[in-house]
Motif scaffolding. Structure first.
Motif, short mmCIF file in Angstrom:
data_model
loop_
_atom_site.label_atom_id
_atom_site.label_comp_id
_atom_site.label_asym_id
_atom_site.label_seq_id
_atom_site.Cartn_x
_atom_site.Cartn_y
_atom_site.Cartn_z
N GLY A 50 0.79 -1.22 0.00
CA GLY A 50 0.00 0.00 0.00
C GLY A 50 0.82 1.27 0.00
N VAL A 51 2.06 1.17 -0.49
CA VAL A 51 2.96 2.32 -0.55
C VAL A 51 2.99 2.83 -1.99
N ASP A 52 2.89 4.14 -2.15
CA ASP A 52 3.01 4.78 -3.46
C ASP A 52 4.49 4.95 -3.76
N VAL A 53 4.99 4.29 -4.80
CA VAL A 53 6.42 4.28 -5.09
C VAL A 53 6.72 5.12 -6.33
N VAL A 54 7.74 5.98 -6.18
CA VAL A 54 8.24 6.79 -7.29
C VAL A 54 9.72 6.49 -7.43
N LEU A 55 10.17 6.15 -8.64
CA LEU A 55 11.58 5.90 -8.88
C LEU A 55 12.26 7.18 -9.35
N ALA A 56 13.40 7.48 -8.74
CA ALA A 56 14.17 8.68 -9.08
C ALA A 56 15.57 8.23 -9.46
N LEU A 57 15.74 7.77 -10.69
CA LEU A 57 17.00 7.19 -11.12
C LEU A 57 18.03 8.26 -11.46
N GLY A 58 19.29 7.92 -11.26
CA GLY A 58 20.35 8.84 -11.62
C GLY A 58 21.49 8.83 -10.63
N ASP A 59 22.60 9.39 -11.05
CA ASP A 59 23.82 9.46 -10.25
C ASP A 59 23.69 10.59 -9.23
N VAL A 60 23.82 10.27 -7.95
CA VAL A 60 23.67 11.31 -6.93
C VAL A 60 24.77 12.36 -7.01
N ALA A 61 25.90 12.02 -7.64
CA ALA A 61 26.97 12.99 -7.81
C ALA A 61 26.59 14.12 -8.76
N ASP A 62 25.57 13.90 -9.55
CA ASP A 62 25.08 14.89 -10.51
C ASP A 62 23.95 15.69 -9.86
N PRO A 63 24.11 17.01 -9.70
CA PRO A 63 23.05 17.78 -9.06
C PRO A 63 21.71 17.69 -9.78
N ALA A 64 21.73 17.37 -11.06
CA ALA A 64 20.48 17.24 -11.81
C ALA A 64 19.63 16.09 -11.29
N THR A 65 20.26 15.08 -10.69
CA THR A 65 19.50 13.95 -10.14
C THR A 65 18.66 14.40 -8.96
N ALA A 66 19.24 15.19 -8.08
CA ALA A 66 18.47 15.71 -6.94
C ALA A 66 17.39 16.67 -7.42
N GLU A 67 17.72 17.51 -8.38
CA GLU A 67 16.74 18.46 -8.90
C GLU A 67 15.54 17.72 -9.48
N ALA A 68 15.79 16.64 -10.21
CA ALA A 68 14.70 15.87 -10.80
C ALA A 68 13.88 15.16 -9.73
N ALA A 69 14.55 14.65 -8.70
CA ALA A 69 13.84 13.94 -7.64
C ALA A 69 12.91 14.86 -6.87
N TYR A 108 29.46 14.89 -2.18
CA TYR A 108 28.68 15.76 -3.06
C TYR A 108 27.24 15.27 -3.18
N GLY A 109 27.08 13.94 -3.25
CA GLY A 109 25.72 13.38 -3.33
C GLY A 109 24.88 13.79 -2.14
N ALA A 110 25.44 13.66 -0.93
CA ALA A 110 24.71 14.09 0.27
C ALA A 110 24.43 15.58 0.23
N PHE A 111 25.40 16.36 -0.24
CA PHE A 111 25.21 17.81 -0.33
C PHE A 111 24.05 18.15 -1.26
N HIS A 112 24.02 17.56 -2.45
CA HIS A 112 22.97 17.90 -3.42
C HIS A 112 21.57 17.62 -2.85
N PHE A 113 21.42 16.45 -2.23
CA PHE A 113 20.09 16.07 -1.72
C PHE A 113 19.75 16.83 -0.43
N CYS A 114 20.75 17.08 0.40
CA CYS A 114 20.48 17.89 1.62
C CYS A 114 20.08 19.31 1.25
N LYS A 115 20.73 19.86 0.25
CA LYS A 115 20.40 21.23 -0.17
C LYS A 115 18.95 21.32 -0.64
N ALA A 116 18.54 20.38 -1.47
CA ALA A 116 17.17 20.39 -1.98
C ALA A 116 16.17 20.13 -0.86
N ALA A 117 16.50 19.19 0.03
CA ALA A 117 15.59 18.87 1.13
C ALA A 117 15.48 20.03 2.11
#
Length: 241
Positions: A50-69, A108-117
């Motif tokens: 019963g979980v709504d799942v969204v896939l957010a594929l991509g390299d976390v080192a690329d800031p575009a991956t976080a932006e898309a997610a 960098y991966g943690a940075f990109h996702f932390c910044k967006a979050a």
């Protein structure tokens, strides 16, 4: 019901974290580098719960991956930065490309996702971020100076963000696992696993589920008075006096 995002969700610790966090009615955003059978199986099993799942594929080192997610995302309750890779080399033989890749994926991966979050969670006035560090970020390790440096950076990032985001009701904590039986570690062979287990007072490696349990706790209301903390799930490998 909550919305959570886990990077590096396909296998090992990330997979266990996603399973541990998921409850019926939740929305799970699952990141991994590329499609895989393990990621598809995880998504199918969470959907069946019963979980709504969204896939957010991509390299976390690329800031575009976080932006898309985060594109179009109106709320995020929990972010877990788990994505990581491992590469062993003495520093005298380590190429700049090896150093850069480890730093880019982990730190960098943690940075990109932390910044967006952070931007989203500050607006909503709540949220929990859990960063996966390592006992090697506290102890260091021969032939893994790049990995240890990246994980040490994640620990410092976690503590700094905890201070910065606390006034907005956002908690930031970390989990620093010791050696764990994950697919990434199992590929190193039985001799490595046996030698690694002997380093710990408990004389064994941890499991992905044991590490996930610490993450689930830090993301929950039970940890509502905890921020800037690094939980060591490490079999006694690091003991702070």
């Amino acid at each position: 019901m909550k919305t959570f995002l886990v990077t590096g969700a396909a296998q090992g610790i990330g997979n266990a974290i996603a399973r541990g966090l998921a409850e019926p009615g939740d929305r799970a955003i699952l990141n991994d580098l590329q499609p895989s059978a393990a990621l598809s199986q995880l998504a199918e099993q969470l959907c069946a719960r019963g979980v709504d799942v969204v896939l957010a594929l991509g390299d976390v080192a690329d800031p575009a991956t976080a932006e898309a997610a985060f594109a179009g995302l109106e709320r995020l309750d929990v972010l877990v930065n788990n994505a990581g890779i491992l590469d062993e080399s003495p520093i005298t033989e380590m190429s700049l490309a090896q150093w850069d890749r480890i730093i880019q994926v982990h730190l960098y991966g943690a940075f990109h996702f932390c910044k967006a979050a952070a931007a989203l969670m500050k607006r909503q006035g709540s949220g929990a971020i859990v960063n996966i560090a390592s006992d090697l970020g506290q102890l260091g390790c021969a032939n893994l100076c790049h990995y240890s440096a990246a994980k040490g950076g994640i620990i410092a990032l976690t503590k700094s963000l905890a201070r910065e985001l606390a006034p907005f009701g956002v908690r930031v904590n970390g989990v620093a696992p010791g050696g764990a039986l994950t697919p990434m570690v199992e590929r190193l062979g039985e001799d490595y696993i046996r030698e690694e287990a002997a380093r710990y007072p408990l004389q064994r490696l941890g499991t992905a589920q044991e590490i996930a349990a610490a993450v689930v706790f830090l993301a929950s209301s039970q940890a509502s008075f905890m921020t800037g903390q690094i939980l060591g799930v490490n079999g006694g490998g690091v003991m702070n006096g």
